[in-house]
Design a protein around this motif. Structure first.
Motif, PDB file in Angstrom:
ATOM      1  N   GLY A   1       1.592  -1.766   0.284  1.00  0.00           N
ATOM      2  CA  GLY A   1       0.053  -0.413   0.039  1.00  0.00           C
ATOM      3  C   GLY A   1       0.684   1.263   0.194  1.00  0.00           C
ATOM      4  O   GLY A   1       1.774   1.067   0.650  1.00  0.00           O
TER       5      GLY A   1
ATOM      6  N   CYS B   1       0.720   5.083   1.542  1.00  0.00           N
ATOM      7  CA  CYS B   1       0.597   5.322   2.780  1.00  0.00           C
ATOM      8  C   CYS B   1       1.454   6.309   2.498  1.00  0.00           C
ATOM      9  O   CYS B   1       1.846   7.379   1.867  1.00  0.00           O
ATOM     10  CB  CYS B   1       0.898   4.541   3.822  1.00  0.00           C
ATOM     11  SG  CYS B   1       0.697   5.394   5.731  1.00  0.00           S
TER      12      CYS B   1
ATOM     13  N   GLU C   1       3.188  -1.214   4.401  1.00  0.00           N
ATOM     14  CA  GLU C   1       2.461  -2.115   4.189  1.00  0.00           C
ATOM     15  C   GLU C   1       2.726  -3.003   2.997  1.00  0.00           C
ATOM     16  O   GLU C   1       1.556  -3.388   1.902  1.00  0.00           O
ATOM     17  CB  GLU C   1       1.342  -0.302   3.384  1.00  0.00           C
ATOM     18  CG  GLU C   1       0.868  -0.024   4.423  1.00  0.00           C
ATOM     19  CD  GLU C   1      -0.143   1.114   3.942  1.00  0.00           C
ATOM     20  OE1 GLU C   1      -0.964   1.276   3.079  1.00  0.00           O
ATOM     21  OE2 GLU C   1      -0.079   2.153   4.674  1.00  0.00           O
TER      22      GLU C   1
ATOM     23  N   LEU D   1      -4.319  -3.458   3.522  1.00  0.00           N
ATOM     24  CA  LEU D   1      -5.278  -3.067   3.917  1.00  0.00           C
ATOM     25  C   LEU D   1      -5.048  -3.059   5.853  1.00  0.00           C
ATOM     26  O   LEU D   1      -4.969  -2.648   6.302  1.00  0.00           O
ATOM     27  CB  LEU D   1      -6.217  -2.875   4.240  1.00  0.00           C
ATOM     28  CG  LEU D   1      -6.646  -2.219   2.689  1.00  0.00           C
ATOM     29  CD1 LEU D   1      -8.170  -2.063   2.833  1.00  0.00           C
ATOM     30  CD2 LEU D   1      -5.899  -1.128   2.138  1.00  0.00           C
TER      31      LEU D   1
ATOM     32  N   PHE E   1     -11.274   5.740   6.862  1.00  0.00           N
ATOM     33  CA  PHE E   1     -10.924   4.531   7.345  1.00  0.00           C
ATOM     34  C   PHE E   1     -11.724   4.351   8.921  1.00  0.00           C
ATOM     35  O   PHE E   1     -12.085   3.772   9.200  1.00  0.00           O
ATOM     36  CB  PHE E   1      -9.702   4.352   7.612  1.00  0.00           C
ATOM     37  CG  PHE E   1      -9.331   2.717   7.452  1.00  0.00           C
ATOM     38  CD1 PHE E   1      -9.278   1.775   6.175  1.00  0.00           C
ATOM     39  CD2 PHE E   1      -7.952   3.522   6.127  1.00  0.00           C
ATOM     40  CE1 PHE E   1      -9.467   1.135   5.567  1.00  0.00           C
ATOM     41  CE2 PHE E   1      -7.474   2.806   5.220  1.00  0.00           C
ATOM     42  CZ  PHE E   1      -8.003   1.550   4.631  1.00  0.00           C
TER      43      PHE E   1
ATOM     44  N   ALA F   1      -9.253  -6.166   8.401  1.00  0.00           N
ATOM     45  CA  ALA F   1      -9.085  -5.455   7.263  1.00  0.00           C
ATOM     46  C   ALA F   1      -9.891  -7.127   6.223  1.00  0.00           C
ATOM     47  O   ALA F   1      -9.920  -7.245   5.212  1.00  0.00           O
ATOM     48  CB  ALA F   1      -8.024  -5.224   7.083  1.00  0.00           C
TER      49      ALA F   1
ATOM     50  N   THR G   1     -13.486  -4.197   1.985  1.00  0.00           N
ATOM     51  CA  THR G   1     -11.855  -3.370   1.475  1.00  0.00           C
ATOM     52  C   THR G   1     -12.027  -2.902  -0.084  1.00  0.00           C
ATOM     53  O   THR G   1     -11.763  -1.655  -0.617  1.00  0.00           O
ATOM     54  CB  THR G   1     -10.974  -4.233   1.505  1.00  0.00           C
ATOM     55  OG1 THR G   1     -11.331  -5.527   1.031  1.00  0.00           O
ATOM     56  CG2 THR G   1     -10.766  -5.111   2.779  1.00  0.00           C
TER      57      THR G   1
ATOM     58  N   ILE H   1      -9.664   0.529  -1.830  1.00  0.00           N
ATOM     59  CA  ILE H   1      -8.919   0.428  -2.467  1.00  0.00           C
ATOM     60  C   ILE H   1      -9.326   0.985  -4.281  1.00  0.00           C
ATOM     61  O   ILE H   1      -9.936   0.299  -5.152  1.00  0.00           O
ATOM     62  CB  ILE H   1      -8.569  -0.861  -3.326  1.00  0.00           C
ATOM     63  CG1 ILE H   1      -7.372  -1.386  -1.507  1.00  0.00           C
ATOM     64  CG2 ILE H   1      -7.104  -0.908  -4.000  1.00  0.00           C
ATOM     65  CD1 ILE H   1      -7.593  -2.897  -1.409  1.00  0.00           C
TER      66      ILE H   1
ATOM     67  N   LYS I   1      -6.845   5.494  -1.644  1.00  0.00           N
ATOM     68  CA  LYS I   1      -6.105   3.999  -1.084  1.00  0.00           C
ATOM     69  C   LYS I   1      -5.424   3.572  -2.327  1.00  0.00           C
ATOM     70  O   LYS I   1      -6.639   2.682  -3.068  1.00  0.00           O
ATOM     71  CB  LYS I   1      -6.202   3.100  -0.475  1.00  0.00           C
ATOM     72  CG  LYS I   1      -5.659   2.114  -0.032  1.00  0.00           C
ATOM     73  CD  LYS I   1      -4.039   2.566   1.459  1.00  0.00           C
ATOM     74  CE  LYS I   1      -3.343   2.401   1.813  1.00  0.00           C
ATOM     75  NZ  LYS I   1      -2.747   3.109   2.407  1.00  0.00           N
TER      76      LYS I   1
END
Length: 348
Positions: free
Chosen positions: A35, A37, A60, A147, A180, A305, A312, A316, A339
């Motif tokens: 991910g 971040c 991530e 995530l 989130f 998650a 999720t 994304i 994301k």
């Protein structure tokens, strides 16, 4: 191997580098997804390492065990793993008191995972010994599992301040973390969630995550708006989730008497926030700083998650090959992406 290497502020080059050697007591993880971040973006676009370059960021991390050391017996080639960056000694006073996020063992905290913007990463035996590595079920995608890390601090924050029914909650900052927070707060039973941001695109996307009311602070006074939407009382709890001192200053004017304010977003080092201390004193306002998560909270966040209860797929918004990391940074900074997940093995 291919890696996105930082050579200075905003200078990120995707190039071929040497694959890390496998520690005798560790393993090599083939990274399947990582991910992007907000802290990565802040580090990549500033002189985060004070000239100490080149460097590979990315924390991530999820992937498949590609190689194991001769002295490593816990994991086998082919296992699917989530690599939580936090590591705790579980022996110092902070760890024993239940605040392992504040572990004082510098050698242990130095094990924090990074180097994820690449095709492989080495995992030391000490990290394996102390934990923070979780197996990913076969029916869970690598993207969903990634995530688990950004959700961790959010999970811990809402857990620590006991967000639930019938709270009214203000979240300042409609980025990935703010979204989130909204989704998890709604799951926990919050009854009114107000989201504040400067970006209409982000605010519109935030409505998909349980936000009831949005306020664009560039178009109206956010303090007056919050008061209007809470019958003049202010919200039960307010979370400042931006890297700005100004939102911390505003937050204490949005909370009710006896309410709670959380400073979640890190602000520039050395900067000071101006606060009306009489307002805090006479209104009995509690202020809490939040960073990280305890060991148990990290595990519970990962389990959430990868559960069917957590959406999720809504978070994304962009999956890109590692080659397009700079595009992913820009998509996130402009608010077009909630994301971004990068795939080191995909071709541009």
């Amino acid at each position: 191997m291919k890696a996105a290497v930082m050579y200075g502020p905003g200078d990120i080059r995707v190039e071929m580098t040497k694959k890390p050697e496998c520690p005798k007591d560790g393993l090599i993880l083939k990274i399947m997804a990582v991910g992007l971040c907000g802290s990565d973006i802040r580090n990549l676009t500033s002189d985060s390492r004070k000239g100490d370059y080149p460097f590979i960021y990315g924390h991530e991390i999820v992937g498949i065990v590609d190689e194991t050391g001769t002295e490593q017996t816990r994991y086998q080639v082919g296992q699917r793993l989530f690599l939580f960056p936090g590591t705790y000694c579980m022996k110092c006073d902070n760890c024993i008191s239940g605040h392992s996020e504040n572990c004082s063992d510098k050698e242990v905290t130095a094990l924090s995972g990074t180097g994820g913007f690449a095709q492989y990463v080495a995992v030391k035996g000490k990290k394996i010994e102390l934990g923070g590595i979780y197996e990913i079920p076969e029916d869970v995608s690598f993207d969903a599992a990634s995530l688990g890390e950004p959700l961790t601090s959010v999970f811990a924050c809402l857990d620590n301040v006991n967000i639930g029914y019938p709270d009214s909650l203000v979240i300042i900052g409609a980025g990935p973390i703010g979204c989130f927070m909204a989704q998890l707060a709604k799951i926990r039973g919050a009854q009114k969630i107000i989201m504040i941001d400067l970006n209409d695109t982000r605010l519109n996307m935030a409505k998909e995550f349980g936000v009831d009311i949005t306020i664009n602070s560039s178009k109206e006074d956010p303090i007056e708006a919050v008061r209007r939407f809470t019958d003049g009382k202010g919200a039960d709890k307010v979370i400042s989730a931006t890297p700005a001192n100004s939102t911390q200053t505003q937050s204490i004017h949005m909370v009710k008497k006896g309410g709670l304010v959380v400073f979640f977003g890190g602000v520039p080092k050395g900067s000071l926030t101006e606060l009306d201390c009489n307002l805090i004193h006479y209104n009995n306002i509690w202020i809490k700083g939040h960073f990280g998560a305890s060991y148990i909270q990290s595990k519970r966040a990962f389990e959430l998650a990868i559960s069917k209860e957590f959406p999720t797929q809504k978070f994304i918004t962009h999956i890109l090959p590692l080659d397009k990391i700079n595009e992913g940074i820009e998509l996130t900074r402009t608010g077009e992406a909630i994301k971004v997940v990068l795939h080191p093995w995909d071709e541009a």
